[in-house]
Design an enzyme around this catalytic site. Structure first.
Site, PDB file in Angstrom:
ATOM      1  N   HIS A 122      -7.494 -22.282  -6.534  1.00  0.00           N
ATOM      2  CA  HIS A 122      -8.416 -21.169  -6.807  1.00  0.00           C
ATOM      3  C   HIS A 122      -9.189 -20.902  -5.516  1.00  0.00           C
ATOM      4  O   HIS A 122      -9.408 -21.819  -4.717  1.00  0.00           O
ATOM      5  CB  HIS A 122      -9.372 -21.623  -7.920  1.00  0.00           C
ATOM      6  CG  HIS A 122     -10.304 -20.588  -8.444  1.00  0.00           C
ATOM      7  ND1 HIS A 122     -11.445 -20.217  -7.778  1.00  0.00           N
ATOM      8  CD2 HIS A 122     -10.288 -19.854  -9.579  1.00  0.00           C
ATOM      9  CE1 HIS A 122     -12.085 -19.298  -8.495  1.00  0.00           C
ATOM     10  NE2 HIS A 122     -11.406 -19.069  -9.593  1.00  0.00           N
ATOM     11  N   ASP A 199     -10.436 -30.670  -8.388  1.00  0.00           N
ATOM     12  CA  ASP A 199     -11.048 -29.521  -9.054  1.00  0.00           C
ATOM     13  C   ASP A 199     -10.595 -29.559 -10.519  1.00  0.00           C
ATOM     14  O   ASP A 199      -9.442 -29.248 -10.833  1.00  0.00           O
ATOM     15  CB  ASP A 199     -10.582 -28.235  -8.347  1.00  0.00           C
ATOM     16  CG  ASP A 199     -11.033 -26.964  -9.057  1.00  0.00           C
ATOM     17  OD1 ASP A 199     -11.596 -27.069 -10.164  1.00  0.00           O
ATOM     18  OD2 ASP A 199     -10.808 -25.877  -8.501  1.00  0.00           O
ATOM     19  N   GLN A 202     -10.016 -26.486 -14.768  1.00  0.00           N
ATOM     20  CA  GLN A 202      -9.058 -26.091 -15.820  1.00  0.00           C
ATOM     21  C   GLN A 202      -8.443 -27.289 -16.531  1.00  0.00           C
ATOM     22  O   GLN A 202      -7.506 -27.113 -17.312  1.00  0.00           O
ATOM     23  CB  GLN A 202      -7.929 -25.238 -15.212  1.00  0.00           C
ATOM     24  CG  GLN A 202      -8.373 -23.929 -14.618  1.00  0.00           C
ATOM     25  CD  GLN A 202      -8.849 -22.912 -15.660  1.00  0.00           C
ATOM     26  OE1 GLN A 202      -8.582 -23.038 -16.853  1.00  0.00           O
ATOM     27  NE2 GLN A 202      -9.574 -21.896 -15.216  1.00  0.00           N
ATOM     28  N   LYS A 225     -16.601 -23.338 -18.941  1.00  0.00           N
ATOM     29  CA  LYS A 225     -15.177 -23.382 -19.308  1.00  0.00           C
ATOM     30  C   LYS A 225     -14.904 -24.473 -20.334  1.00  0.00           C
ATOM     31  O   LYS A 225     -13.803 -24.605 -20.843  1.00  0.00           O
ATOM     32  CB  LYS A 225     -14.318 -23.615 -18.066  1.00  0.00           C
ATOM     33  CG  LYS A 225     -14.321 -22.419 -17.105  1.00  0.00           C
ATOM     34  CD  LYS A 225     -13.347 -22.644 -15.997  1.00  0.00           C
ATOM     35  CE  LYS A 225     -13.594 -21.756 -14.794  1.00  0.00           C
ATOM     36  NZ  LYS A 225     -13.076 -20.408 -14.929  1.00  0.00           N
ATOM     37  N   CYS A 363      -8.157 -14.969  -9.034  1.00  0.00           N
ATOM     38  CA  CYS A 363      -8.794 -15.666  -7.898  1.00  0.00           C
ATOM     39  C   CYS A 363      -7.848 -16.701  -7.297  1.00  0.00           C
ATOM     40  O   CYS A 363      -8.277 -17.799  -6.912  1.00  0.00           O
ATOM     41  CB  CYS A 363     -10.100 -16.345  -8.297  1.00  0.00           C
ATOM     42  SG  CYS A 363     -11.353 -15.213  -8.849  1.00  0.00           S
TER      43      CYS A 363
HETATM   44  N1  PLP Z   1     -11.389 -23.753  -9.831  1.00  0.00           N
HETATM   45  C1  PLP Z   1     -10.542 -23.341 -10.784  1.00  0.00           C
HETATM   46  C2  PLP Z   1      -9.198 -24.016 -10.923  1.00  0.00           C
HETATM   47  C3  PLP Z   1     -10.917 -22.294 -11.639  1.00  0.00           C
HETATM   48  O1  PLP Z   1     -10.060 -21.890 -12.583  1.00  0.00           O
HETATM   49  C4  PLP Z   1     -12.179 -21.706 -11.480  1.00  0.00           C
HETATM   50  C5  PLP Z   1     -12.583 -20.558 -12.321  1.00  0.00           C
HETATM   51  O2  PLP Z   1     -11.768 -19.830 -12.850  1.00  0.00           O
HETATM   52  C6  PLP Z   1     -13.024 -22.178 -10.479  1.00  0.00           C
HETATM   53  C7  PLP Z   1     -12.589 -23.208  -9.674  1.00  0.00           C
HETATM   54  C8  PLP Z   1     -14.386 -21.614 -10.272  1.00  0.00           C
HETATM   55  O3  PLP Z   1     -15.192 -21.891 -11.373  1.00  0.00           O
HETATM   56  P1  PLP Z   1     -16.664 -21.286 -11.489  1.00  0.00           P
HETATM   57  O4  PLP Z   1     -16.510 -19.799 -11.317  1.00  0.00           O
HETATM   58  O5  PLP Z   1     -17.093 -21.665 -12.871  1.00  0.00           O
HETATM   59  O6  PLP Z   1     -17.496 -21.887 -10.431  1.00  0.00           O
END
Ligand code: PLP
Length: 406
Positions: A122, A199, A202, A225, A363
């Site tokens: 992401h 990370d 998900q 999430k 993203c």
């Molecule tokens: N990393 C992953 C794999 C994501 O799917 C997301 C959000 O969709 C993020 C990071 C960023 O999360 P946040 O916008 O809650 O900071």
């Protein structure tokens, strides 16, 4: 026995109609809906307990502080960390990664050093590291993916050099659904003396995550999430790193003593929690974690896995539909396109039928570049979704094809 109809009643937002149709919410990868216990917890906290934490000696401040610190303990138990002070509350995954990229980068990274990421990250796990490279003159190395959306692990193993300083990798791809073999990858990284940031934005909502078992150095996720409030997130870090890293932001609560000549920093975890934190969000997050624990995390995982298999089977019956992300090991994220139909047109039509899916790059532009596309439709499942909803998505896609004449 997992009773999805009973669970659905816990989510007020799911009870409504959209454009005259019962809402089908399949955009859980972007954000999840909130069970009533979370909404009520936030309401009751603001109604009865609200007060600035850590600073007051009065009744409400002590109560709010106790709830905030017990929320920290709840997160620690949920991910099986060793110490409460290894749990830092942040604004979300993005804030957590930025914090590590800055603080770890300040301490350990210099010109010429290397950072390993993957092609399926992401943007939140790309851009903070790029910004670090701009500041320090280090460089990114990228583990490629194949056309199923799996990492090329042989390439990965050859990427380490004496200049590699950190591996930052997503546990589960938000664009493809692939579950990465992070446990094995962490072993490889550690064998090369390289720490690992995972990370978990998900992954944590779909199954049991045990940071001690994974042996990751950092694990990050977002409250919104995992059925909790927005604006709250977690940075887990092993004590040894957090102790050594400088703070990311300066201000109240992260200090022990301030003079114009010198400031001494507070102990963990407060060193990384400058300013008035989102204590209400932390308490709401703890309520969400309690709810998931009571529902049964293994049961959720099992139910979602069956639903994912059903959804793949059903949608593959749509002629001309192509999936992106066909790993044997994946969660309920279904990214797809239909021949000759733009994702936005399809997304707009199914929205009018009451179905919420995501369109665009999610993203994760490098993933789209890999496949030479400008985006996909993405249905991302949660444990409150049903087979009946998947059938309605299938019918909606047939209608899209009919309307757009393909
Ligand atoms: N990393 C992953 C794999 C994501 O799917 C997301 C959000 O969709 C993020 C990071 C960023 O999360 P946040 O916008 O809650 O900071």
């Amino acid at each position: 026995m997992f009773d999805v109809e009973k669970i659905r009643k816990d989510f007020p937002v799911l009870q409504q109609k959209v454009y005259g149709n019962p809402l089908i919410y399949l955009d859980n990868g972007a954000t999840s809906q909130k069970p009533r216990v979370v909404i009520e917890k936030i309401n009751s906290f603001y109604s009865l307990t609200n007060s600035s934490i850590h600073r007051g000696i009065h009744f409400l401040s002590e109560q709010a502080t106790t709830e905030y610190e017990s929320a920290r303990n709840r997160v620690k138990e949920f991910i099986n960390a060793e110490h409460d002070h290894e749990i830092i509350f942040t604004a979300g995954t993005t804030a957590s990664i930025n914090s590590v990229a800055f603080s770890f980068g300040e301490k350990y990274i210099k010109a010429g050093d290397e950072i390993i990421l993957t092609e399926m990250e992401h943007h939140a796990n790309i851009v903070p590291w790029q910004m670090l490279c701009d500041r320090k003159g280090c460089k990114l190395k990228i583990v490629p993916i194949d056309d199923n959306g799996d990492l090329l692990l042989e390439d990965f193993e050859k990427m380490f050099t004496p200049k590699t300083r950190i591996l930052a990798i997503t546990h589960v791809s938000n664009a493809l659904g692939t579950i990465n073999p992070v446990r094995e990858m962490i072993k490889t990284a550690h064998a090369n003396n390289v720490p690992v940031l995972v990370d978990g934005a998900q992954s944590i909502q779909h199954g049991v995550v045990d940071v001690s078992d994974l042996d990751c150095d950092f694990f990050v996720f977002s409250g919104h999430k995992i059925y909790g409030p927005t604006g709250i997130g977690v940075l887990y870090g092993k004590e040894k790193w957090l102790e050594e890293m400088p703070p990311y932001q300066g201000g109240g609560d992260m200090i022990k003593n301030v003079t114009f000549e010198k400031t001494t920093y507070n102990d963990l975890p407060f060193k990384f929690e400058a300013g008035t934190t989102n204590y209400v969000g932390a308490v709401g997050l703890a309520a969400a974690l309690d709810y998931l624990t009571e529902t049964g995390r293994e049961e959720i995982e099992e139910y979602e896995s069956e639903l994912t298999g059903y959804a793949h089977g059903k949608l593959s019956q749509v002629e001309g539909l192509k999936f992106f992300g066909t790993s044997a090991n994946k969660i309920g994220i279904l990214s797809f396109l239909i021949d000759g139909i733009h994702q936005y047109d399809a997304g707009m039509i199914i929205d009018k039928l009451g179905i919420a899916v995501r369109t665009g790059t999610h993203c994760a532009q490098p993933v789209m570049d890999h496949f030479g596309i400008d985006g996909t439709l993405r249905a991302s499942l949660a444990f409150y979704n049903t087979k009946d909803e998947i059938d309605r998505l299938y019918e909606a896609l047939l209608k899209v094809k009919q309307m757009l004449g393909t």
